[in-house]
Design a protein around this motif. Structure first.
Motif, PDB file in Angstrom:
ATOM      1  N   ASP A  95       0.835  -1.203   0.000  1.00  0.00           N
ATOM      2  CA  ASP A  95       0.000   0.000   0.000  1.00  0.00           C
ATOM      3  C   ASP A  95       0.868   1.251   0.000  1.00  0.00           C
ATOM      4  OD1 ASP A  95      -2.278  -1.450   0.021  1.00  0.00           O
ATOM      5  OD2 ASP A  95      -2.823  -1.059   2.108  1.00  0.00           O
ATOM      6  N   ASP A  97       0.421   3.869   1.765  1.00  0.00           N
ATOM      7  CA  ASP A  97       0.407   4.630   3.018  1.00  0.00           C
ATOM      8  C   ASP A  97       1.441   4.160   4.044  1.00  0.00           C
ATOM      9  OD1 ASP A  97      -0.684   2.249   3.697  1.00  0.00           O
ATOM     10  OD2 ASP A  97      -2.637   3.031   4.293  1.00  0.00           O
ATOM     11  N   GLN A  99       1.593   1.565   5.728  1.00  0.00           N
ATOM     12  CA  GLN A  99       1.091   0.784   6.863  1.00  0.00           C
ATOM     13  C   GLN A  99       1.777  -0.570   6.910  1.00  0.00           C
ATOM     14  OE1 GLN A  99      -3.363   1.144   6.448  1.00  0.00           O
ATOM     15  NE2 GLN A  99      -3.139   1.419   8.645  1.00  0.00           N
ATOM     16  N   ARG A 198       1.442  -4.321  11.713  1.00  0.00           N
ATOM     17  CA  ARG A 198       0.929  -3.276  10.834  1.00  0.00           C
ATOM     18  C   ARG A 198       0.905  -1.965  11.612  1.00  0.00           C
ATOM     19  NH1 ARG A 198      -4.013  -2.167   7.021  1.00  0.00           N
ATOM     20  NH2 ARG A 198      -2.786  -2.113   5.119  1.00  0.00           N
ATOM     21  N   ARG A 201      -1.007   4.646   9.497  1.00  0.00           N
ATOM     22  CA  ARG A 201      -0.813   5.408   8.273  1.00  0.00           C
ATOM     23  C   ARG A 201       0.147   6.560   8.547  1.00  0.00           C
ATOM     24  NH1 ARG A 201      -3.306   7.225   3.740  1.00  0.00           N
ATOM     25  NH2 ARG A 201      -4.583   5.601   2.831  1.00  0.00           N
TER      26      ARG A 201
HETATM   27 MG    MG Z   1      -3.964   1.811   4.706  1.00  0.00          MG
END
Ligand code: MG
Ligand code: UDP
Length: 334
Positions: A95, A97, A99, A198, A201
């Motif tokens: 992704d 972002d 994350q 995880r 963001r």
């Molecule tokens: Mg995300």
């Protein structure tokens, strides 16, 4: 021969995070001198400066490629377009972002070198998510696993590395309602989970509002299970059984007592219950019929507006993947 690793990054209105993402993916590539890299950014119809930022970076770095969709097609389609454009011996999905920490990719590459074809990130904990999202995601993956005919790993997103053979099979799967993590599980080969944490963001807000999340969850279940159809059969059976009992009861009242005019309540309950079951079953049926309809139309999965950094750069809109290859006929590509 040096191996090429492709990294696919879907971006939708990500101008706030890109100034972090671009350099940190660069660092990731530089930290692996044994491999060549290409990074395919897919701009999923952003309305902010995402595309401009990506183009600027691509001009400075020949490793970067940018695909810009003609409109927003959604995360799973963006990932698909990125995968279609890759040429690497392995493809990493990540992704925009951050994350999913880019450092984890190093471990994925190591596992791939050990001979695994799919290395998927399994979230051990997720920071910065609402309790609601955590609870619904947890429930969803467990429900999906019970319903689905293939085993889809728990708490696993699209953050993963796939080898070329897996990617080629994935490219040959033409379905419209794409649930990539499930499709990869279906493919098989040697797959292994890689636990990771995880994080939050880096900037910006989630591009997955509740409505999109719900659609995505329904796609996941309906693409991998026909059990909901069986559920409507089960509900129908229950309703029919109750109806038969009701008929006997009504007949008994009529024959043996004089209070048969009453029973309005029972009548209403029966009517409402059967009506509800019918509508529910019709709804499930409708979802599948709608999917059949959209598959039958055979529209392209996405429309590319612009491509930057590719050998065959094209400015005008190109419609891609009308003719997706099939597993039995890989030549049909291009
Ligand atoms: Mg995300
Ligand atoms: N994304 C996309 N198209 C969309 C929605 C999201 O390409 O329509 C991208 C987004 O830019 C991000 C990734 O998909 O790189 C995951 O989205 P997000 O982080 O918003 O989802 P969350 O992590 O909150 O589930």
């Amino acid at each position: 021969m040096r191996k090429l690793i492709s990294i696919v990054v879907p971006c939708y209105n990500e101008e706030e995070v890109l100034k972090e993402t671009l350099p940190s993916l660069d660092r990731l590539c530089d930290s692996q001198p044994g491999f060549d890299f290409e990074i395919v950014y897919v701009d999923d119809g952003s309305r902010d400066a995402t595309f401009e930022l990506l183009c600027e970076a691509a001009r400075a770095d020949p490793r970067l490629r940018v695909i810009r969709f003609a409109r927003n097609f959604g995360h799973q389609i963006a990932v698909t377009a990125g995968i279609d454009a890759t040429r690497g011996d392995a493809v990493v999905l990540i992704d925009a972002d951050l994350q999913d920490p880019p450092e984890v990719v190093n471990d994925m590459i190591a596992k791939w070198q050990e001979g695994y074809d799919v290395v998927y990130g399994m979230r051990m904990s997720r920071a910065g998510e609402s309790t609601f999202k955590l609870a619904t995601a947890r429930g969803f993956y467990r429900l999906l696993n019970r319903l689905s005919e293939v085993e889809i790993p728990l708490d696993t997103g699209d953050f993963r590395l796939m080898s070329r053979p897996v990617v080629d099979v994935l490219k040959a799967m033409p379905e419209r309602h794409r649930f990539v993590r499930g499709m990869v599980a279906w493919i098989g080969f040697r797959q292994i989970a890689l636990p990771y944490v995880r994080v939050e963001r880096v900037a910006g807000t989630s591009k997955y509002p509740l409505r999109k999340m719900l659609r995505f969850a329904i796609d996941g279940i309906l693409s991998f299970s026909t059990k909901p159809l069986q559920l409507s059969v089960a509900l129908g059976l229950i309703a029919a059984t109750l109806a038969i009992l009701g008929i006997f009861y009504a007949l008994a009242l009529r024959v043996f007592t004089s209070i048969w005019v009453e029973g309005w309540t029972a009548l209403m309950i029966a009517v409402l219950f059967i009506g509800g079951v019918q509508l529910f079953s019709l709804g499930i049926l409708g979802e599948y019929v709608g999917r059949i309809y959209s598959e039958v139309k055979r529209r392209p999965l996405y429309v590319v507006g612009e491509r930057v950094g590719f050998d065959d750069e094209r400015g005008a809109a190109t419609v891609t993947e009308i003719n997706r290859p099939t597993a039995t006929n890989p030549e049909r590509a291009e």
